[in-house]
Design an enzyme around this catalytic site. Structure first.
Site, PDB file in Angstrom:
ATOM      1  N   CYS A  38      38.361  38.195  46.742  1.00 59.07           N
ATOM      2  CA  CYS A  38      37.869  36.816  46.773  1.00 59.07           C
ATOM      3  C   CYS A  38      38.911  35.855  46.212  1.00 59.07           C
ATOM      4  O   CYS A  38      38.991  34.705  46.637  1.00 59.07           O
ATOM      5  CB  CYS A  38      36.552  36.691  46.009  1.00 59.07           C
ATOM      6  SG  CYS A  38      36.646  37.068  44.239  1.00 59.07           S
TER       7      CYS A  38
ATOM      8  N   HIS B 202      33.667  35.480  40.256  1.00 61.80           N
ATOM      9  CA  HIS B 202      33.830  35.355  41.703  1.00 61.80           C
ATOM     10  C   HIS B 202      34.444  33.999  42.022  1.00 61.80           C
ATOM     11  O   HIS B 202      34.101  32.985  41.407  1.00 61.80           O
ATOM     12  CB  HIS B 202      32.475  35.500  42.397  1.00 61.80           C
ATOM     13  CG  HIS B 202      32.562  35.432  43.892  1.00 61.80           C
ATOM     14  ND1 HIS B 202      33.230  36.371  44.641  1.00 61.80           N
ATOM     15  CD2 HIS B 202      32.074  34.527  44.779  1.00 61.80           C
ATOM     16  CE1 HIS B 202      33.141  36.048  45.931  1.00 61.80           C
ATOM     17  NE2 HIS B 202      32.449  34.931  46.037  1.00 61.80           N
TER      18      HIS B 202
END
Length: 526
Positions: free
Chosen positions: A184, A483
């Site tokens: 990510c 994230h």
């Protein structure tokens, strides 16, 4: 799939344990899990609390950090004990990351990718979108999600037989990037770079000369002039641009680029979570290394490679002796500005949480700083080490201005690390004139200084100091299990790029996120 680097591969090897799970259980695990997926208002999907099950490790009762839910028996394991579960329960290899709703192989100790699982999560996100009233009618209808493929994408919801239609999305090049295993951070930076206008123009117009570069490398290999030659990273970057702007809106897997990247940056290879800012800096360095040998540089910050033509500016550092007033000035090129969040005196929000502003962080960056007694510098005039004051300023602005917010604190003494969960307010239009060297020097010394340093006034008038935001990279979650997500501003509309998923969001969603990197484009003219 392993986390060790293998420079000889060209494509990722599929996980044999995932293949065995699919052959034995099919999509049943995905279907049963889908009912327990929960999507936050921010759009992030996680595993909700299952009936009669607390999210804590079955072996050590740990309830923090990375937790993995077995798709067969629903047992929960922490990262330290995930490998032990399939040893005591043969065949129980595939689990799901509870916080991020991503597949994980306990045997390989790696994240694994299955497009069918992503479809299950994506459909869950879509059917859970907030409802809104249809204009002029009493009935409700769902907010229009964003399309991933021209003409609309139809995917069946596992088990329910329900079909979800995704409406067309207009901006060209808006395409999701599949997560290939804790990528990510890479995906978030790639999305920002893909929509950086001068980079887009450069690679889509093939100014790198991708075909010419490939032919030259083939000739070199045939002649045996280079052994163990690495692939051209700039060519692979151009390949990502071509794929993303091809018109296909189905999520793209940048596997070729990832493995090329691993061969160029062995210290960042593997499936461990990486820092987005570190990836951004390393990416520009690798592009610079490819193009720099063929270019003639004239001075500080004057590299003509595409990476530095777009992102490189020049910082000025003035260190002034506190005794005699002698000032030593140095200039350093930079591709971004790393900013500290404002201390406790920052603005407070309605819930009394501290908020920093981008202008406040820039004020802090350019504020005179008294160096400590252990940092005494040698004064050329006094000819001894003296107490001094240091002040930073920006001598030359880049075409694209990138700010990095220092959210991660590491204490060597306490041997601890933590994340600063402090909001940052940033303007969509930003004026940088107060932070230029010309303004800083004038405020400190008055106009008389320009009799000696006229070059600074010339530098400030060369380019516009007005900028517009076009991309924001955010970090959510904890330090050890966070994230990254990118928000893109296209045609005055914000879009959230969360790996493979693209959704249209409001300005409020972007402002409420925890900003980690912000990209501004210089306006044309003064």
């Amino acid at each position: 799939m392993t986390s060790t680097r293998n420079p000889s591969f060209a494509n990722p090897d599929p996980c044999s344990h995932l293949a065995e799970y699919r052959q034995t259980h099919g999509l049943k695990g995905y279907s049963s899990l889908q009912a327990h997926l929960r999507t936050a208002p921010s759009g992030r999907t996680a595993i909700g609390k299952l009936p009669s099950l607390i999210h804590r490790c079955a072996l050590c009762s740990l309830s923090r950090g990375r937790l993995y839910l077995c798709l067969i028996c629903s047992s929960v394991s922490c990262s330290d004990h995930a490998a032990a579960h399939p040893r005591s329960n043969p065949g129980h290899d595939i689990a799901v990351d509870v916080d991020r709703a991503e597949l994980f192989c306990c045997r390989c100790a790696d994240q694994v990718y299955d497009p069918d699982f992503d479809i299950a999560v994506m459909v869950k996100q879509i059917v859970k979108l907030p409802e809104r009233r249809a204009s002029g009618r009493g009935r409700k209808r769902r907010a229009d999600p964003v399309n991933f493929k021209d003409g609309g994408l139809r995917e069946e919801c596992f088990g329910a037989g329900r079909v979800v239609k995704i409406q067309p999305c207009h901006p060209w090049g808006l395409r999701g990037l599949n997560n290939l295993g804790s990528t990510c951070s890479m995906n978030s930076v790639l999305q920002a770079l893909l929509h950086t206008p001068p980079l887009k123009d450069y690679f889509l117009s093939d100014r790198h000369g991708r075909e010419f570069c490939c032919r030259g490398r083939r000739r070199t290999r045939r002649r045996g002039m280079v052994s163990g030659e690495l692939p051209c990273l700039a060519c692979d970057v151009a390949g990502v641009f071509s794929e993303v702007f091809s018109g296909d809106r189905t999520p793209y897997s940048p596997a070729r680029f990832l493995y090329s990247w691993w061969q160029h940056s062995s210290d960042l290879a593997g499936y461990e979570q990486q820092d987005a800012h570190e990836f951004f800096i390393a990416m520009l360095d690798r592009i610079h290394e490819k193009e720099q040998p063929d270019l003639q540089n004239r001075g500080v910050g004057d590299c003509h490679c595409i990476a530095h033509r777009v992102f490189s500016g020049v910082l000025r550092s003035d260190v002034t002796c506190s005794v005699c007033g002698f000032t030593s000035t140095t200039y350093d090129p930079c591709v971004d500005l790393s900013l500290d969040l404002e201390p406790c005196c920052g603005v407070k929000s309605n819930d009394n949480s501290r908020i920093s502003t981008l202008m406040g962080c820039l004020d802090l960056f350019t504020r005179p700083e008294k160096l400590g007694s252990d940092q005494k510098l040698y004064c050329q005039h006094c000819e001894v080490r003296q107490d001094s004051v240091k002040q930073m300023s920006i001598r030359r602005l880049p075409y694209v201005l990138c700010f990095h917010v220092k959210r991660f604190e590491h204490s060597l003494i306490r041997r601890t690390s933590k994340k600063i969960d402090q909001n940052l307010q940033f303007p969509f239009s930003l004026g940088m004139m107060p932070y230029l060297s010309s303004s800083i020097i004038r405020n400190r010394f008055g106009n008389r200084i320009f009799a000696f340093e006229g070059d600074e006034s010339d530098m400030s008038s060369e380019f516009s100091s007005e900028f517009e935001v076009f991309a924001v990279i955010t970090h959510s979650g904890r330090l050890e299990s966070g994230h990254y997500v990118t928000y893109l501003r296209l045609r005055d509309q914000w879009y959230k790029c969360d790996d493979a998923w693209i959704t249209q969001v409001t300005e409020g969603v972007v402002r409420a996120s925890q900003v980690y990197m912000v990209y501004y484009l210089q306006k044309h003219g003064k």
